[in-house]
Design an enzyme around this catalytic site. Structure first.
Site, PDB file in Angstrom:
ATOM      1  N   THR A 228       0.809  -1.212   0.000  1.00 61.28           N
ATOM      2  CA  THR A 228       0.000   0.000   0.000  1.00 61.28           C
ATOM      3  C   THR A 228       0.842   1.261   0.000  1.00 61.28           C
ATOM      4  O   THR A 228       1.868   1.335   0.671  1.00 61.28           O
ATOM      5  CB  THR A 228      -0.929  -0.001   1.226  1.00 61.28           C
ATOM      6  OG1 THR A 228      -1.659  -1.220   1.240  1.00 61.28           O
ATOM      7  CG2 THR A 228      -1.886   1.162   1.188  1.00 61.28           C
TER       8      THR A 228
ATOM      9  N   SER B  37      -6.111   0.857  -1.890  1.00 60.40           N
ATOM     10  CA  SER B  37      -6.436  -0.478  -2.398  1.00 60.40           C
ATOM     11  C   SER B  37      -6.135  -0.630  -3.879  1.00 60.40           C
ATOM     12  O   SER B  37      -6.144  -1.750  -4.400  1.00 60.40           O
ATOM     13  CB  SER B  37      -7.918  -0.778  -2.149  1.00 60.40           C
ATOM     14  OG  SER B  37      -8.205  -0.798  -0.768  1.00 60.40           O
TER      15      SER B  37
ATOM     16  N   THR C 168      -0.982  -3.179 -12.356  1.00 56.81           N
ATOM     17  CA  THR C 168      -0.332  -4.216 -11.549  1.00 56.81           C
ATOM     18  C   THR C 168       0.671  -5.038 -12.357  1.00 56.81           C
ATOM     19  O   THR C 168       1.649  -5.543 -11.792  1.00 56.81           O
ATOM     20  CB  THR C 168      -1.389  -5.164 -10.949  1.00 56.81           C
ATOM     21  OG1 THR C 168      -2.197  -5.720 -12.005  1.00 56.81           O
ATOM     22  CG2 THR C 168      -2.290  -4.427  -9.967  1.00 56.81           C
TER      23      THR C 168
ATOM     24  N   LYS D 192     -43.353 -10.709  41.915  1.00 59.15           N
ATOM     25  CA  LYS D 192     -42.211 -10.019  42.500  1.00 59.15           C
ATOM     26  C   LYS D 192     -41.431 -10.899  43.481  1.00 59.15           C
ATOM     27  O   LYS D 192     -40.306 -10.554  43.855  1.00 59.15           O
ATOM     28  CB  LYS D 192     -42.672  -8.748  43.207  1.00 59.15           C
ATOM     29  CG  LYS D 192     -43.446  -7.782  42.314  1.00 59.15           C
ATOM     30  CD  LYS D 192     -42.675  -7.441  41.047  1.00 59.15           C
ATOM     31  CE  LYS D 192     -43.461  -6.495  40.140  1.00 59.15           C
ATOM     32  NZ  LYS D 192     -42.770  -6.246  38.855  1.00 59.15           N
TER      33      LYS D 192
ATOM     34  N   GLU E 206      -5.993  -6.279   3.728  1.00 59.27           N
ATOM     35  CA  GLU E 206      -5.905  -7.359   2.730  1.00 59.27           C
ATOM     36  C   GLU E 206      -7.093  -7.326   1.767  1.00 59.27           C
ATOM     37  O   GLU E 206      -7.540  -8.362   1.282  1.00 59.27           O
ATOM     38  CB  GLU E 206      -5.794  -8.743   3.400  1.00 59.27           C
ATOM     39  CG  GLU E 206      -4.798  -8.839   4.524  1.00 59.27           C
ATOM     40  CD  GLU E 206      -3.424  -8.253   4.181  1.00 59.27           C
ATOM     41  OE1 GLU E 206      -3.090  -8.147   2.986  1.00 59.27           O
ATOM     42  OE2 GLU E 206      -2.695  -7.902   5.109  1.00 59.27           O
TER      43      GLU E 206
ATOM     44  N   LYS F 103     -13.290 -14.695  -9.760  1.00 59.26           N
ATOM     45  CA  LYS F 103     -13.444 -16.088  -9.355  1.00 59.26           C
ATOM     46  C   LYS F 103     -14.606 -16.796 -10.057  1.00 59.26           C
ATOM     47  O   LYS F 103     -14.591 -18.011 -10.212  1.00 59.26           O
ATOM     48  CB  LYS F 103     -13.629 -16.162  -7.832  1.00 59.26           C
ATOM     49  CG  LYS F 103     -12.499 -15.484  -7.051  1.00 59.26           C
ATOM     50  CD  LYS F 103     -11.135 -16.056  -7.392  1.00 59.26           C
ATOM     51  CE  LYS F 103      -9.988 -15.272  -6.777  1.00 59.26           C
ATOM     52  NZ  LYS F 103     -10.023 -15.154  -5.316  1.00 59.26           N
TER      53      LYS F 103
END
Length: 631
Positions: free
Chosen positions: A166, A172, A232, A345, A455, A469
């Protein structure tokens, strides 16, 4: 008395009664640790995490400040350093490592048991001994010289380690990083990788430069070599030691990397969250190109994926010990009469565990803590299967894709639900006492919040789940997982005690698939220029989809456990002997609790899946059209 309440019985149940790890522990790549050794290690490490200086430093690590010297050295609170030294001296840092690095060679599933225990006993302390884990990455992808010069001594001494991604202006968006790397020397005879000088500022670096605990710290840093492309893909990974290491293994000159600031944080205060300055003080920051190849983001993802699993495990473990603390308190704290005699009570006061709303809160915590443990343990089992398949095989690649699909659920869902339930129900069970420092719950809440952030935030996990994914392999891996759930739904016989819950699971699976279909429809339409903004309609509901998919998977895993538990419970009632060393009454209660937990989750949590699907289906994007000024 230790704050930590572990649940080894549930861990053992997951591993050996449901997942069947006893069939392969002690064989193949896990030959060095069989079932008996695994149980011995779990018992001994649980005792260490609960009774030693490890757990005793839980409060001091929170209340006593870290100190940063002008030279960039970080001094820990004495109690925390004592706990970490005890951890290293007992050799527990070797448990997750392969035998090639002097480790135990244990199965991944057992390593995650150790991670749960360590984080439950002291979440802050568990964030410090990551040097040996970084050594495992260098061992896997580094050159021979890098393995010898860095990886082996990182384990032997042991040294500290960090992952350095970072930057202040990138956050991010890792691909926006501007840290530069200038090549100064090719890979030489010592095979340490090509030498670069790095220049830049990194932020939110975890657990750097503990002095004198770690004689050296090895940073794994991403930087952009001169001439490399944007994003990246243009990043490379470098080994950046705090002290340069000579050929004979001795420490040489201090490298041009410094901790230049410590963050003051809400939680995990004993973990040094640092600003790291590279090449900023006139001393060159020497970095060695990992593996002597420009493959930084792939290499770093080996670290990131381990870290994401670790974060999800930490979150689950914190909720589990929080719940068990709350359960213990609820059994002891007497207040009010039973609701059936509330108008009388003179009625005796009862433990608050007898009150309906307290039971509701306890079961919400129990079902999620045990459900998330089931998710973590199942993901560990998938990692076991990948290792058993053997690297390079088709089966190995298939199991890795299945692991990839589960990781956003482990990290994203576990972190969010643990923080939510710790604050809304664990602390609530204690009433006003939970808000004080007399109990560990307020620290659990503060220590757990970071899990939703680092992360990769939950939003990033959700985008990763959908676009990397699921879409990447055209849903093939998700189809495999869905088929496992569907087979379970159809598996009940005519006298099935879980018939209603199977039906609920089947309905939730279909709702989640429709939710996914809605998101994919928007995503596909957005590929046309005229409908580009429809991607926003998907983005508004990706996190909700992650939650729904996680809850479907967790319900399936809990109901699988209920099948096993119901059978064992019936056998004990029919006169079967409990396992050696176990009490019959305790075992009956445990198995009854597993069945009740699965049923409660199916009936109380799964209905939320349909609600999320309905909300996504009617999304019109009005929120994205709203002027910023209107917020």
């Amino acid at each position: 008395m230790s704050h930590y309440r572990s649940n080894l019985r549930d861990v053992d149940f997951n591993l050996f009664e449901v997942l069947g790890a006893d069939a392969y522990y002690g064989t193949g790549p896990f030959a060095s640790v069989d079932v008996d050794q695994a149980r011995m290690l779990m018992g001994e490490f649980e005792r260490f995490c609960r009774e030693s200086a490890w757990a005793e430093s839980f409060v001091p690590a929170d209340r006593e400040e870290l100190h940063l010297s002008p030279e960039g050295d970080v001094t820990l609170p004495p109690a925390l350093e004592e706990g970490l030294r005890a951890y290293y001296e007992a050799g527990w840092h070797l448990l997750p490592l392969p035998e090639s690095l002097g480790g135990y060679g244990a199965a991944p599933s057992l390593r995650w048991v150790a991670s749960e225990l360590a984080a439950g006993g002291n979440a802050t302390a568990s964030l410090w001994p990551i040097g040996p884990l970084m050594a495992g990455i260098i061992d896997a992808v580094g050159t021979k010289g890098q393995r010898e010069r860095f990886a082996l001594p990182m384990v032997e001494h042991p040294w500290g380690g960090t992952m350095v991604l970072t930057e202040p202006d990138a956050g991010s968006d890792v691909g926006a990083g501007t840290t530069r790397a200038v090549r100064v020397e090719d890979n030489g005879a010592e095979d340490l990788g090509s030498v670069y000088h790095l220049t830049g500022i990194k932020r939110f670096i975890t657990s750097a430069d503990a002095t004198p605990l770690h004689a050296n710290t090895v940073h794994l840093a991403l930087a952009r070599p001169e001439g490399a492309g944007p994003g990246t893909k243009g990043l490379s990974l470098f080994i950046v030691p705090k002290y340069l290491v000579e050929a004979d293994g001795s420490l040489g000159a201090r490298n041009g990397v410094r901790v230049s600031n410590l963050e003051h944080k809400m939680g995990i205060r004993g973990s040094a969250t640092c600003e790291l300055s590279l090449g900023q003080d006139g001393t060159p920051c020497v970095g060695y190109l990992v593996g002597d190849v420009h493959d930084g983001i792939r290499q770093m993802f080996m670290v990131i994926e381990y870290a994401r699993m670790m974060v999800g495990t930490k979150a689950m473990s914190t909720l589990s010990t929080g719940y068990l603390n709350a359960l213990e308190y609820a059994k002891l704290r007497q207040q009010g009469a039973d609701l059936t005699r509330s108008a009388d009570k003179t009625a005796p006061r009862v433990p608050i565990v007898q009150h309906p709303d307290v039971r509701r809160m306890l079961m919400e915590q129990k079902s999620h803590a045990e459900g998330m443990r089931a998710l973590v343990m199942y993901t560990g089992w998938v990692q076991d299967m990948a290792a058993l398949a053997g690297e390079g095989s088709e089966d190995h690649a298939t199991w890795l894709r299945r692991e990839d699909l589960l990781l956003p659920l482990v990290k994203g869902y576990c972190s969010e639900k643990a923080y939510e339930l710790l604050g809304s129900m664990t602390l609530q069970t204690f009433g006003g006492s939970g808000y004080t420092q007399d109990y560990p719950i307020e620290q659990y809440v503060r220590d757990a919040k970071i899990d939703t952030l680092y992360e990769g935030t939950t939003a990033i996990q959700a985008l990763d789940l959908l676009f990397r994914k699921i879409v990447r392999d055209q849903g093939a891996t998700l189809t495999w997982l869905s088929d496992q759930v569907r087979e379970f739904v159809k598996a009940g016989d005519g006298d099935d005690p879980l018939e209603a819950e199977r039906a609920l699971l089947g309905e939730a699976l279909e709702e989640a698939q429709q939710h996914l279909g809605t998101l994919l429809t928007h995503a596909m339409a957005s590929m046309q220029e005229a409908e580009r903004e429809r991607i926003h309609l998907a983005g508004l509901h990706t996190t909700a989809f992650l939650f729904s998919l996680a809850e479907v998977v967790i319900a399936w895993l809990l109901l699988r456990q209920a099948e096993v538990a119901g059978t064992r419970h019936a056998a004990l009632e029919d006169g079967a002997e409990p396992a050696a060393g176990r009490d019959r009454a305790a075992e009956l209660a445990f198995y009854a609790g597993k069945v009740a937990t699965a049923r409660w989750f199916a009936r109380n949590v799964l209905p939320k899946v349909a609600t999320r699907r309905g909300v996504a289906a009617q999304e019109d994007g009005a929120l994205m059209a709203l002027a910023v000024e209107s917020f």
